[in-house]
Design a protein around this motif. Sequence first.
Motif, PDB file in Angstrom:
ATOM      1  N   ILE A  38       0.803  -1.225   0.000  1.00 45.53           N
ATOM      2  CA  ILE A  38       0.000   0.000   0.000  1.00 45.53           C
ATOM      3  C   ILE A  38       0.844   1.286   0.000  1.00 45.53           C
ATOM      4  O   ILE A  38       0.292   2.374   0.159  1.00 45.53           O
ATOM      5  CB  ILE A  38      -0.999   0.021   1.189  1.00 45.53           C
ATOM      6  CG1 ILE A  38      -0.261  -0.027   2.539  1.00 45.53           C
ATOM      7  CG2 ILE A  38      -1.999  -1.119   1.080  1.00 45.53           C
ATOM      8  CD1 ILE A  38      -1.170   0.296   3.725  1.00 45.53           C
ATOM      9  N   ASP A  39       2.142   1.180  -0.195  1.00 50.81           N
ATOM     10  CA  ASP A  39       2.995   2.384  -0.261  1.00 50.81           C
ATOM     11  C   ASP A  39       2.675   3.160  -1.550  1.00 50.81           C
ATOM     12  O   ASP A  39       2.811   2.623  -2.637  1.00 50.81           O
ATOM     13  CB  ASP A  39       4.476   1.961  -0.223  1.00 50.81           C
ATOM     14  CG  ASP A  39       5.452   3.146  -0.239  1.00 50.81           C
ATOM     15  OD1 ASP A  39       5.051   4.265  -0.634  1.00 50.81           O
ATOM     16  OD2 ASP A  39       6.628   2.947   0.125  1.00 50.81           O
ATOM     17  N   MET A  93      -1.011  -8.234  -8.974  1.00 48.73           N
ATOM     18  CA  MET A  93      -1.306  -7.493 -10.198  1.00 48.73           C
ATOM     19  C   MET A  93      -2.355  -6.433  -9.865  1.00 48.73           C
ATOM     20  O   MET A  93      -3.145  -6.610  -8.940  1.00 48.73           O
ATOM     21  CB  MET A  93      -1.935  -8.417 -11.262  1.00 48.73           C
ATOM     22  CG  MET A  93      -1.119  -9.582 -11.726  1.00 48.73           C
ATOM     23  SD  MET A  93       0.414  -9.123 -12.550  1.00 48.73           S
ATOM     24  CE  MET A  93      -0.136  -7.997 -13.817  1.00 48.73           C
ATOM     25  N   GLU A  94      -2.416  -5.411 -10.681  1.00 50.64           N
ATOM     26  CA  GLU A  94      -3.419  -4.367 -10.444  1.00 50.64           C
ATOM     27  C   GLU A  94      -4.828  -4.954 -10.386  1.00 50.64           C
ATOM     28  O   GLU A  94      -5.596  -4.642  -9.475  1.00 50.64           O
ATOM     29  CB  GLU A  94      -3.330  -3.287 -11.528  1.00 50.64           C
ATOM     30  CG  GLU A  94      -4.237  -2.114 -11.214  1.00 50.64           C
ATOM     31  CD  GLU A  94      -4.413  -1.121 -12.357  1.00 50.64           C
ATOM     32  OE1 GLU A  94      -4.730  -1.557 -13.475  1.00 50.64           O
ATOM     33  OE2 GLU A  94      -4.252   0.090 -12.118  1.00 50.64           O
ATOM     34  N   TRP A  95      -5.182  -5.810 -11.339  1.00 54.40           N
ATOM     35  CA  TRP A  95      -6.552  -6.357 -11.353  1.00 54.40           C
ATOM     36  C   TRP A  95      -6.840  -7.135 -10.080  1.00 54.40           C
ATOM     37  O   TRP A  95      -7.955  -7.096  -9.561  1.00 54.40           O
ATOM     38  CB  TRP A  95      -6.806  -7.219 -12.593  1.00 54.40           C
ATOM     39  CG  TRP A  95      -6.186  -8.605 -12.548  1.00 54.40           C
ATOM     40  CD1 TRP A  95      -4.998  -8.975 -13.103  1.00 54.40           C
ATOM     41  CD2 TRP A  95      -6.726  -9.785 -11.928  1.00 54.40           C
ATOM     42  NE1 TRP A  95      -4.752 -10.307 -12.847  1.00 54.40           N
ATOM     43  CE2 TRP A  95      -5.801 -10.827 -12.134  1.00 54.40           C
ATOM     44  CE3 TRP A  95      -7.892 -10.074 -11.210  1.00 54.40           C
ATOM     45  CZ2 TRP A  95      -6.001 -12.130 -11.657  1.00 54.40           C
ATOM     46  CZ3 TRP A  95      -8.092 -11.371 -10.732  1.00 54.40           C
ATOM     47  CH2 TRP A  95      -7.146 -12.379 -10.959  1.00 54.40           C
ATOM     48  N   PHE A  96      -5.827  -7.808  -9.571  1.00 57.67           N
ATOM     49  CA  PHE A  96      -6.044  -8.603  -8.364  1.00 57.67           C
ATOM     50  C   PHE A  96      -6.136  -7.700  -7.130  1.00 57.67           C
ATOM     51  O   PHE A  96      -6.898  -7.991  -6.202  1.00 57.67           O
ATOM     52  CB  PHE A  96      -4.961  -9.676  -8.219  1.00 57.67           C
ATOM     53  CG  PHE A  96      -5.326 -10.728  -7.209  1.00 57.67           C
ATOM     54  CD1 PHE A  96      -6.467 -11.505  -7.377  1.00 57.67           C
ATOM     55  CD2 PHE A  96      -4.563 -10.926  -6.075  1.00 57.67           C
ATOM     56  CE1 PHE A  96      -6.835 -12.469  -6.442  1.00 57.67           C
ATOM     57  CE2 PHE A  96      -4.920 -11.880  -5.129  1.00 57.67           C
ATOM     58  CZ  PHE A  96      -6.053 -12.655  -5.311  1.00 57.67           C
ATOM     59  N   ASN A 141       1.731  -2.890 -11.312  1.00 59.25           N
ATOM     60  CA  ASN A 141       1.725  -2.417 -12.700  1.00 59.25           C
ATOM     61  C   ASN A 141       0.790  -1.225 -12.858  1.00 59.25           C
ATOM     62  O   ASN A 141       0.739  -0.605 -13.912  1.00 59.25           O
ATOM     63  CB  ASN A 141       1.341  -3.549 -13.665  1.00 59.25           C
ATOM     64  CG  ASN A 141       0.012  -4.197 -13.330  1.00 59.25           C
ATOM     65  OD1 ASN A 141      -0.306  -4.424 -12.161  1.00 59.25           O
ATOM     66  ND2 ASN A 141      -0.781  -4.503 -14.335  1.00 59.25           N
ATOM     67  N   GLY A 142       0.038  -0.901 -11.793  1.00 61.51           N
ATOM     68  CA  GLY A 142      -0.855   0.261 -11.830  1.00 61.51           C
ATOM     69  C   GLY A 142      -1.189   0.678 -10.414  1.00 61.51           C
ATOM     70  O   GLY A 142      -0.296   0.922  -9.605  1.00 61.51           O
ATOM     71  N   ARG A 143      -2.506   0.717 -10.138  1.00 56.98           N
ATOM     72  CA  ARG A 143      -2.944   1.090  -8.791  1.00 56.98           C
ATOM     73  C   ARG A 143      -2.736  -0.068  -7.825  1.00 56.98           C
ATOM     74  O   ARG A 143      -2.646  -1.231  -8.245  1.00 56.98           O
ATOM     75  CB  ARG A 143      -4.441   1.455  -8.843  1.00 56.98           C
ATOM     76  CG  ARG A 143      -4.715   2.751  -9.558  1.00 56.98           C
ATOM     77  CD  ARG A 143      -6.139   2.818 -10.077  1.00 56.98           C
ATOM     78  NE  ARG A 143      -6.317   1.953 -11.238  1.00 56.98           N
ATOM     79  CZ  ARG A 143      -7.431   1.871 -11.956  1.00 56.98           C
ATOM     80  NH1 ARG A 143      -8.471   2.591 -11.627  1.00 56.98           N
ATOM     81  NH2 ARG A 143      -7.507   1.068 -13.000  1.00 56.98           N
ATOM     82  N   ASN A 144      -2.700   0.260  -6.544  1.00 54.02           N
ATOM     83  CA  ASN A 144      -2.541  -0.795  -5.539  1.00 54.02           C
ATOM     84  C   ASN A 144      -3.820  -0.951  -4.717  1.00 54.02           C
ATOM     85  O   ASN A 144      -4.819  -0.269  -4.944  1.00 54.02           O
ATOM     86  CB  ASN A 144      -1.296  -0.533  -4.679  1.00 54.02           C
ATOM     87  CG  ASN A 144      -1.417   0.729  -3.833  1.00 54.02           C
ATOM     88  OD1 ASN A 144      -2.520   1.201  -3.552  1.00 54.02           O
ATOM     89  ND2 ASN A 144      -0.286   1.277  -3.423  1.00 54.02           N
TER      90      ASN A 144
END
Length: 413
Positions: free
Chosen positions: A60-61, A369-372, A94-97
């Motif tokens: 979550i950083d 991964m972002e989706w996960f 790879n994107g948002r967390n």
Amino acid sequence: MPSGRRALLSNFCALQRVLAMSLLLCLLATVLRAPFALCFLVNDISSSTPSFYAFGASMIDNGENKIAMPFRALSENVPYGSDFFSKSTGRWSNGRNLLDFMMEGIGYSYLDPYLKSINGNFTNGVNFASSGSTARNSTAEGDDSAGLFCLLVQVDQFREYQASMILNAKGLHEQMRVKKKFADSIYFFETGSNDYSFNAFRTDDYNPTLEVNTTLTYMKRALEVLYGLGARTFVVMNVTPLGCAPSVLNSDVGNGTYDAYGCKADWQELVELHNQRLTSLLEHLRNEHADAEWVLFDAHSIFLDAYHNPSKYGVVYPFKACCGAGGRYNVNSSVLCGGSPMYVDGKYVQWTKCEDPTQYIIWDTLHPMEWFAYYIAEGFLNGTHLSPSFNILERVNAVKLSRTDYDFITSAG
Ligand SMILES: *[C@@H]1O[C@H](CO)[C@@H](O)[C@H](O)[C@H]1NC(C)=O
Ligand SMILES: *[C@@H]1O[C@H](CO)[C@@H](O)[C@H](O)[C@H]1NC(C)=O
Ligand SMILES: *[C@@H]1O[C@H](CO)[C@@H](O)[C@H](O)[C@H]1NC(C)=O
Ligand SMILES: *[C@@H]1O[C@H](CO)[C@@H](O)[C@H](O)[C@H]1NC(C)=O
Ligand SMILES: *[C@@H]1O[C@H](CO)[C@@H](O)[C@H](O)[C@H]1NC(C)=O
Ligand SMILES: *[C@@H]1O[C@H](CO)[C@@H](O)[C@H](O)[C@H]1NC(C)=O
């Protein structure tokens, strides 16, 4: 302070051009108690919705380590962030967390890291999470390792932040309101993982029971200190199945026994012990401090279900990282995702990024991964993986879970 400078300052603030050095200027304003209150626009503690204070590590950083010690972490390099931000932000994704999606679901903007002094906006809360940090004090020194601010240092940073906000409040009534605001806010924790991933089973006398006890002793202390500072709503995430993480699977640390799913049995057992003890700790705190909410966020079972039933999620390579330099788990410790290519044993080693991110659970070594991450956030937003039950949307009285491009995941699940 020269008056010309002062005029410039207030002009600066009136225009709300909260650009460079805003934090510094605002701190100055606090000290002077001058008519620069507008400076605190970005530290806005006046909104009526609860704030969100996040503590923890790399899952979550949002850029804390990047600001504190730039140019060190691989997460600052391509291809981190490439699928959403089009640049690296210090997030290990790879994107948002996970936290980004939690905030999206609540209708809040992404939380800024505590140290963000340029354009920082703490209207919805503050993110104290620091990649590589442990619950115990081992990463407090800011040495050359990946981790910076261990949990209790993050708690001290919060203490400092809270004290400044209370100091800045003018008059008794306003101070009471600000204190109430801190009591109404939500305190979220993603910690403990690194206490194991850095050290577990490295020595022959590694004692899981003792290690788990130590990790939880520090967590207990952090939670109790925050309780003492007036926090009343705690959401604590448990540790994810490290025994299934590509980096752990790729290492030779542990006794080499695998469970029926292909995860490392001793690592799985260690994490389960931590999670059991965490559940007991929260029960204990619930009895001890009944005027607070102590909520467990069971992210472990969300991960475990995906590792055990990959096809349910459309996942093809549950134990392989999307980004890495090859090998069975697509993890090569000489060249990790984002690292510079090099020759190893006469071979050119270079990372690549997978073509279809939806076929993987893990992005690099152990981060989702972002989706996960979106899917994990759902476990929090739906309340399906919170106990005792807790409805975050009701709590913040906020907008409905805004649907995003990841909707297809839920229809698949
Ligand atoms: C700070 O964030 C809040 C919440 O997202 C937003 O409403 C506000 O416009 C932001 N302020 C500045 C100065 O960017
Ligand atoms: C751990 O670090 C915190 C914060 O710096 C400090 O208050 C505490 O005394 C330390 N505890 C131990 C056992 O070293
Ligand atoms: C750790 O172990 C000690 C000694 O057995 C016990 O008193 C303590 O409650 C344990 N701490 C936690 C957080 O489980
Ligand atoms: C490794 O540890 C697991 C979990 O404690 C245990 O079930 C297994 O028997 C151990 N294997 C060996 C070879 O010691
Ligand atoms: C990394 O890749 C090189 C080249 O294929 C290989 O020789 C080396 O053993 C790998 N290292 C690890 C730790 O997997
Ligand atoms: C959240 O709820 C949606 C809709 O009910 C469901 O499809 C999804 O699987 C849930 N997410 C989790 C993590 O349980």
